[in-house]
Design an enzyme around this catalytic site. Structure first.
Site, mmCIF file in Angstrom:
data_model
loop_
_atom_site.group_PDB
_atom_site.id
_atom_site.type_symbol
_atom_site.label_atom_id
_atom_site.label_comp_id
_atom_site.label_asym_id
_atom_site.label_seq_id
_atom_site.Cartn_x
_atom_site.Cartn_y
_atom_site.Cartn_z
ATOM 1 N N LYS A 9 3.182 17.420 -46.548
ATOM 2 C CA LYS A 9 1.894 16.894 -47.024
ATOM 3 C C LYS A 9 1.405 17.655 -48.265
ATOM 4 O O LYS A 9 0.547 17.193 -48.988
ATOM 5 C CB LYS A 9 0.856 16.957 -45.903
ATOM 6 C CG LYS A 9 1.191 16.057 -44.707
ATOM 7 C CD LYS A 9 0.132 16.142 -43.622
ATOM 8 C CE LYS A 9 0.504 15.430 -42.340
ATOM 9 N NZ LYS A 9 0.211 13.977 -42.356
ATOM 10 N N LYS A 67 -6.095 16.685 -43.152
ATOM 11 C CA LYS A 67 -4.951 16.141 -42.424
ATOM 12 C C LYS A 67 -4.278 17.319 -41.740
ATOM 13 O O LYS A 67 -4.639 18.473 -41.993
ATOM 14 C CB LYS A 67 -3.970 15.438 -43.365
ATOM 15 C CG LYS A 67 -3.657 16.261 -44.628
ATOM 16 C CD LYS A 67 -2.819 15.487 -45.624
ATOM 17 C CE LYS A 67 -3.600 14.482 -46.438
ATOM 18 N NZ LYS A 67 -3.418 13.109 -46.042
ATOM 19 N N HIS A 91 7.032 5.928 -36.516
ATOM 20 C CA HIS A 91 5.961 6.501 -37.337
ATOM 21 C C HIS A 91 6.438 7.596 -38.274
ATOM 22 O O HIS A 91 5.624 8.380 -38.760
ATOM 23 C CB HIS A 91 4.873 7.099 -36.452
ATOM 24 C CG HIS A 91 4.093 6.086 -35.670
ATOM 25 N ND1 HIS A 91 2.902 5.563 -36.113
ATOM 26 C CD2 HIS A 91 4.345 5.499 -34.483
ATOM 27 C CE1 HIS A 91 2.445 4.704 -35.222
ATOM 28 N NE2 HIS A 91 3.304 4.646 -34.217
ATOM 29 N N THR A 141 -3.546 7.302 -42.721
ATOM 30 C CA THR A 141 -4.662 6.410 -42.398
ATOM 31 C C THR A 141 -5.957 7.003 -42.941
ATOM 32 O O THR A 141 -6.913 6.277 -43.198
ATOM 33 C CB THR A 141 -4.784 6.175 -40.881
ATOM 34 O OG1 THR A 141 -4.600 7.426 -40.219
ATOM 35 C CG2 THR A 141 -3.745 5.190 -40.404
HETATM 36 O O1 B1N Z 1 1.568 8.580 -37.707
HETATM 37 C C1 B1N Z 1 0.519 7.978 -38.480
HETATM 38 C C2 B1N Z 1 0.950 7.833 -39.931
HETATM 39 O O2 B1N Z 1 -0.132 7.334 -40.672
HETATM 40 C C3 B1N Z 1 1.404 9.183 -40.484
HETATM 41 O O3 B1N Z 1 1.925 8.990 -41.767
HETATM 42 C C4 B1N Z 1 2.454 9.794 -39.572
HETATM 43 O O4 B1N Z 1 2.795 11.080 -40.031
HETATM 44 C C5 B1N Z 1 1.921 9.892 -38.150
HETATM 45 C C6 B1N Z 1 5.301 13.497 -32.758
HETATM 46 C C7 B1N Z 1 3.926 12.358 -34.368
HETATM 47 N N1 B1N Z 1 4.240 10.275 -37.231
HETATM 48 N N2 B1N Z 1 4.769 10.959 -36.195
HETATM 49 C C8 B1N Z 1 3.782 11.538 -35.556
HETATM 50 C C9 B1N Z 1 2.799 12.782 -33.684
HETATM 51 C C10 B1N Z 1 2.922 13.561 -32.551
HETATM 52 C C11 B1N Z 1 4.177 13.913 -32.085
HETATM 53 O O5 B1N Z 1 4.279 14.650 -30.971
HETATM 54 C C12 B1N Z 1 5.181 12.713 -33.895
HETATM 55 N N3 B1N Z 1 2.633 11.248 -36.154
HETATM 56 C C13 B1N Z 1 2.921 10.468 -37.192
HETATM 57 C C14 B1N Z 1 0.175 6.646 -37.870
HETATM 58 O O6 B1N Z 1 1.187 5.715 -38.085
#
Ligand code: B1N
Length: 817
Positions: free
Chosen positions: A558, A552, A361, A662
C-alpha cells in the site's frame, strides 16, 4: 419542492420515549433518574429492535415460503461499525430517537458514543461484507450473513512512548450488547478429528470431539425497504461443561480443558490482513462457521423434514464464498449430501457446484490460502478424503479438456509432493459456478495471471463485480451536511437508494454558489473533525490547512512509505532552506493504520510515522506549514468522522497489488480528491470522475512488470533524486530516533536493496504530482468544483449497484415480491 422518500417512522417521539422508559424499567432495572447514557443506549436499542421485530418475522416467512432464492453470504469477517444510529436511519426513527432522548434529559451524541463498535474484521474485506448485507436488505433480497461472533475483535491499537504499536485485546462484549439475540434452541453440532471407518461398504466419520455452535442473530434492517434480514454469527460453546470424572481425580484444571478447547474456536479474530498463517485454529474457525451455516440453511429451508429433497437446495439458497476462508464448505456440503443424506457422488457434485460461488479479493500469492493436507486430515479426516476425490475427478475432467500435461499438473487442487497441500482458491474455482474479482483491473489480472490456467479452460466461470460502499452509513450518517446539500441540489432524497442520481449534481459544478456551499460543508466538517481530534486524542489541528489523509491497513504494497518519504522530503526542503517556508502550502497529513502484530517492517513504519510526527510537529521552522496527525486505533467510527473532513485522499499502492480498495470510493463520494496510481478500483473511479479531476501518477502494471524483468535496483533511484536521497538519509541519520542511527536501519536497508513494491521508483512522479495538487488547492473554487464532480460521478460505487451485479450475473435471484 423536495421529494422525501426516507422511511416513515413507525413511532412518535412520545412513543419512543415511553419505550425507553419501559426498557429502562423492565430490562435494565433502573429508573430514568438513575439511568446513564449507557443504560439509555441499551434501552433505545431494544426499542428499535421491538419496532423491527414484525418486519423481521415477515421477511423470514416470505423467504421460506416464497419462491425467491435467498443469498447466504459466508464470511469470516463482518466489520459492522456501530449499530444504533444505522438501525435508526434505516428504520426511519432518527428524529424520534433524538427528541425522545433529549426529552429524557440526555444528549443523543452521548448515547450514540457509548456503543462499542463490533470490530469483527480486519479491514476492507470485512467492511465490504457489512456494506453488502446492508444493500441486500435495502434492495429487499432475502439473505443471511453467516460468520463468527468472535469474543475479541480486531485488537485495539495504542502507541507506546517510542511510537511503537501495542495491541490490546478488544473485549467488545464487556458491557451488555443489546443487538445480538442468542438462540440456544437453534444451535448446531460441529465435530472434529477422529477417523473414518467403513461400515457396510459406507464411509463413516467417527469424530473425536464436538462443539456446540450457538447462533447469535443480528437484525439487518434495509433502508426504506420494510425488510429485515439476519446476520447470524456463530459462537462456540462446549458440550462438556465440566468433566466431573477428571475433577474427582483432583485434576481441577484438566477438568475444564475440553471446554476451553471448544470455546477457543470463536475466541479471537486473526489479525492478519492478507497473510494467512496455516494455523489449526484458523481452519477450526473456518469449518466451525461454515458447517454450522450449511446445516442451518437446510434446517431453515426444509423445516421438519427428515428426508428433504436436496436436489432443490440450489434453488433455495446460493452461497457466496467471501475469499477462500469459507471454502471448506465445498467438501462439507459434499459430505452432508453423501454421508448424511445418501446421495451419490455425481448428484452431490452437481448440487454443490450449483450452490457455491467464489469471490477472490487478492493478487498477492501469499494471501491465497494453502493448507497442508496433513493438517486437514487430522482435523477433518473425511473432508480430506473428499478433497482427494474431488481432485481425482477434476484431473480426469481436465484430461478431457486439454492435452497439456504441464498445465494439468499446475492445476492440481491437491499438490503432488511429499507433503501435499490443498490450494483453496483452486478448490473454490473447481467447486463453484462463478469466480469474481472485485474491480475490473483485478478481475483481468485474475484471469491473466493468478488463475490463468483455470480461465483458459473455464472462461465462462470468470466475471467481475466491482466493489461498492453503502451510501447510508458513509454519506448520510457520516456526512449529514453533505447529505442535506445533495438533497437540496437534486430536489429529492431518493439518491440514498439510487446513488446514480448523484449525476444530477454535475451541472451544479458550474454554479459558483453551489460550489461555495459545498466548500462551506467541507470546512464545517473539518472544524468538526478538529474538535473530535481535540476531544478524543488531545491533539490540536488547524482546519484552515489542507487535510490530506491516508487510512488503511499498514502493508508494504500500500506504500505508506511513499507518503512518509515525500513528507520527510518536504520537511528537508524547508530545513535546508532549499524552499522557503512561506512558499509551502499549509498541510495536515493524517495517517490511520493498524499493522498485523507480527509484521516487522509494517510495525517499524508505524514507529517511523509517529516519530516523524513528533519531530515535525515540534519544530518551529515548519510551524503552521506541516503538521502530522496519526490517531491510533483507526476503525469504522474514526473513518466516519475523518472521511467527510478530508480534502485529499491517498490511494498510492503499487499498480497491480490492491485488488480494489473501498476507502477510495468513500472519499470520492464525500468530495475528497484522490491522488492515486492505476490500481484496483482507482482505475474505474478515475474513468468516471474524469482524468482532469483525479491526480494520477506512477507506473502502470505493465511498467512494473517490465521493470522487474529488466532487474530493479532501488539504489539507482536513491542516487538519481537528491530529494529522495535527502529524505532517506534523514531517516538513517537519527533525526527521527533521537540520534540513534540503528533504529530504522532494517527499513532503510529494505528500501535501498529490495524495495519489493518499488516505492523509490515512483517517488519522483509522486513528488511532482504533489506540486500540481498544491497549485490547484490554492484556488478554492476550482478545487471544490472538481470535488463536486467527484461526488456527482461516483454514484456507481454504491454497494447497491454491486449487489445488483451479483444478482444479475452470479446469483440469478431477485428481491422478494
Ligand atoms: O479486500 C477488499 C479490497 O478492497 C482490498 O483491495 C483487499 O486488499 C481486501 C485474509 C484478507 N483482500 N484479502 C483480504 C483479509 C483478511 C484475511 O485474513 C485476506 N482483504 C482483502 C474488499 O474486496
Amino acid at each position: 419542492m423536495t421529494e422525501i422518500t426516507a422511511p416513515k417512522s413507525p413511532v412518535t417521539t412520545a412513543e419512543f420515549a415511553d419505550g425507553i422508559r419501559e426498557q429502562l424499567k423492565y430490562s435494565q432495572g433502573v429508573t430514568v433518574e438513575q439511568a446513564t447514557p449507557a443504560d439509555v443506549y441499551v434501552a433505545s436499542s431494544l426499542v428499535v429492535r421491538h419496532y423491527l421485530q414484525d418486519a423481521w418475522f415477515k421477511t423470514q416467512q416470505d423467504m421460506v415460503n416464497g419462491n425467491t432464492k435467498a443469498v447466504g453470504y459466508l464470511s469470516a469477517e463482518f466489520l459492522m461499525g456501530k449499530q444504533l444510529r444505522n438501525a435508526l436511519l434505516n428504520a426511519g426513527m432518527i428524529d424520534q430517537f433524538d427528541e425522545a432522548v433529549k426529552d429524557l434529559g440526555f444528549e443523543p451524541q452521548d448515547v450514540i458514543d457509548v456503543e462499542h463498535e463490533p470490530g469483527l474484521g480486519n479491514g476492507g474485506l470485512g467492511r465490504l461484507a457489512a456494506c453488502f448485507i446492508d444493500s441486500l436488505a435495502s434492495l429487499g433480497v432475502p439473505a443471511f450473513g453467516y460468520g463468527i461472533q468472535y469474543k475479541y475483535g480486531i485488537f485495539e491499537q495504542a502507541f507506546d512512548k517510542d511510537g511503537k504499536q501495542i495491541e490490546k485485546p478488544d473485549y467488545w462484549l464487556t458491557n451488555e450488547e443489546p443487538w445480538g439475540h442468542i438462540d440456544y434452541n437453534r444451535s448446531q453440532k460441529v465435530s472434529f478429528g477422529g477417523e473414518v471407518v467403513e461400515e457396510n461398504g459406507k464411509k463413516v466419520w467417527k469424530p473425536a470431539w464436538s462443539v456446540r455452535a450457538v447462533p447469535v442473530d443480528y437484525m439487518v434492517p434495509g433502508y426504506a425497504s420494510g425488510r429485515v434480514n439476519t446476520l447470524r454469527l456463530w459462537s462456540a460453546k462446549s458440550y462438556d461443561e465440566f468433566d466431573l470424572l477428571t475433577f474427582n481425580k483432583s485434576e481441577y484444571l484438566d477438568a475444564v480443558k475440553p471446554q476451553v478447547k471448544a470455546e477457543n474456536i470463536s475466541k479471537i479474530l486473526y489479525p492478519e490482513d492478507s497473510t494467512p498463517q496455516g494455523k489449526a485454529l484458523r481452519l477450526e474457525q473456518q469449518y466451525f462457521f461454515v458447517a454450522a451455516s450449511l446445516h442451518d440453511a437446510i434446517r431453515v429451508f426444509y423445516p421438519g423434514q427428515s428426508k428433504p429433497d436436496l436436489t432443490t437446495f440450489p434453488s433455495k439458497i446460493t452461497f457466496q464464498l467471501n475469499d477462500t476462508h469459507p471454502v471448506i464448505g465445498i467438501p462439507e456440503l459434499m459430505r452432508i449430501l453423501i454421508d448424511e443424506y445418501g446421495y451419490d457422488w455425481d448428484t452431490a457434485w452437481s448440487i454443490t457446484t450449483k450452490t457455491f460461488n467464489y469471490t477472490c479479493h487478492t493478487l498477492l500469492p501469499e494471501a491465497l490460502e494453502v493448507w497442508p493436507a496433513k493438517l486437514i486430515s487430522e482435523l477433518l479426516p473425511r473432508h480430506m478424503e473428499i478433497i482427494n476425490e474431488i481432485n481425482e475427478h477434476f484431473l480426469a475432467e481436465l484430461k478431457t479438456k486439454t492435452r497439456d500435461k504441464a498445465k494439468i499438473e499446475r492445476m492440481r487442487i491437491v499438490t503432488d509432493e511429499e507433503n501435499p497441500k490443498v490450494r483453496m482458491a483452486y478448490l473454490a474455482t473447481a467447486g463453484g459456478s462463478h469466480v469474481n474479482g472485485v474491480a475490473e483491473l483485478h478481475s483481468e489480472l485474475l484471469k491473466d495471471v493468478t488463475l490463468r490456467d483455470f480461465s483458459d479452460l473455464y472462461g465462462d466461470k470468470f466475471t467481475n463485480v466491482t466493489n461498492g460502499v453503502t451510501p447510508r452509513r458513509f454519506i448520510r450518517l457520516a456526512n449529514p451536511r453533505l447529505s442535506a446539500l445533495i438533497t437540496e441540489g437534486l430536489g429529492t432524497d431518493k439518491w440514498l437508494s439510487d446513488l446514480e442520481l448523484l449525476k444530477g449534481l454535475e451541472p451544479l459544478a458550474k454554479d459558483d454558489e453551489f460550489v461555495k456551499k459545498f466548500a462551506a460543508v467541507k470546512q464545517a466538517n473539518k472544524e468538526d473533525f478538529t474538535a473530535y481530534a481535540k476531544r478524543e486524542y488531545g491533539f490540536d489541528l488547524d482546519p484552515n490547512t489542507m487535510f490530506n489523509t491516508m487510512v488503511k491497513r499498514l502493508h508494504e504494497y500500500k506504500r505508506q512509505s511513499l507518503k512518509i518519504l515525500a513528507l520527510i522530503a518536504k520537511y528537508a526542503d524547508i530545513k535546508s532552506g532549499r524552499v522557503s517556508a512561506d512558499d509551502v502550502l499549509p498541510r495536515t497529513v493524517i495517517f490511520g493504520a493498524k499493522s498485523a502484530p507480527g509484521y516487522y517492517l509494517a510495525k517499524m513504519t508505524i514507529q517511523l510515522i509517529n516519530n516523524v510526527a513528533r519531530v515535525v510537529n515540534n519544530d518551529p521552522d515548519v510551524k503552521g506549514k506541516l503538521h502530522v496527525f496519526f490517531p491510533w486505533n483507526y476503525n469504522v467510527r474514526l473513518a466516519q468522522h475523518l472521511i467527510p473532513a478530508t480534502d485529499l485522499d491517498e490511494q498510492i499502492s503499487q499498480a497491480g497489488k490492491e485488488a480494489s480498495g473501498t476507502g477510495n470510493m468513500k472519499f470520492a463520494l464525500n468530495g475528497a480528491l484522490t491522488v492515486g496510481t492505476l490500481d484496483g478500483a482507482n482505475v474505474e473511479i478515475r474513468e468516471r470522475v474524469g482524468a482532469e479531476n483525479f491526480f494520477l501518477f506512477g507506473m502502470t502494471v505493465d511498467e512494473v512488470d517490465k521493470l522487474y524483468e529488466d532487474g530493479y535496483s532501488p539504489a539507482k533511484y536513491y542516487e538519481a533524486d537528491p530529494r529522495l536521497k535527502a529524505a532517506i538519509d534523514m531517516v538513517s541519520d537519527g533525526t527521527f530516533s533521537n540520534g540513534d542511527r540503528n533504529t530504522y536501519a532494517p527499513l532503510v536497508a529494505d528500501w535501498l536493496t529490495k524495495d519489493w513494491f518499488m516505492t523509490l521508483a515512483d517517488f519522483t512522479a509522486y513528488s511532482s504530482i504533489q506540486s500540481e495538487i498544491e497549485a490547484l488547492y490554492r484556488d478554492p473554487l476550482e478545487w471544490n468544483r472538481k470535488a463536486v464532480l467527484n461526488v456527482a460521478n461516483s454514484g456507481y460505487f454504491s454497494s447497491d449497484r454491486s449487489i445488483q451485479d451479483y444478482l444479475d450475473n452470479i446469483w440469478h435471484t431477485s428481491p422478494l415480491a
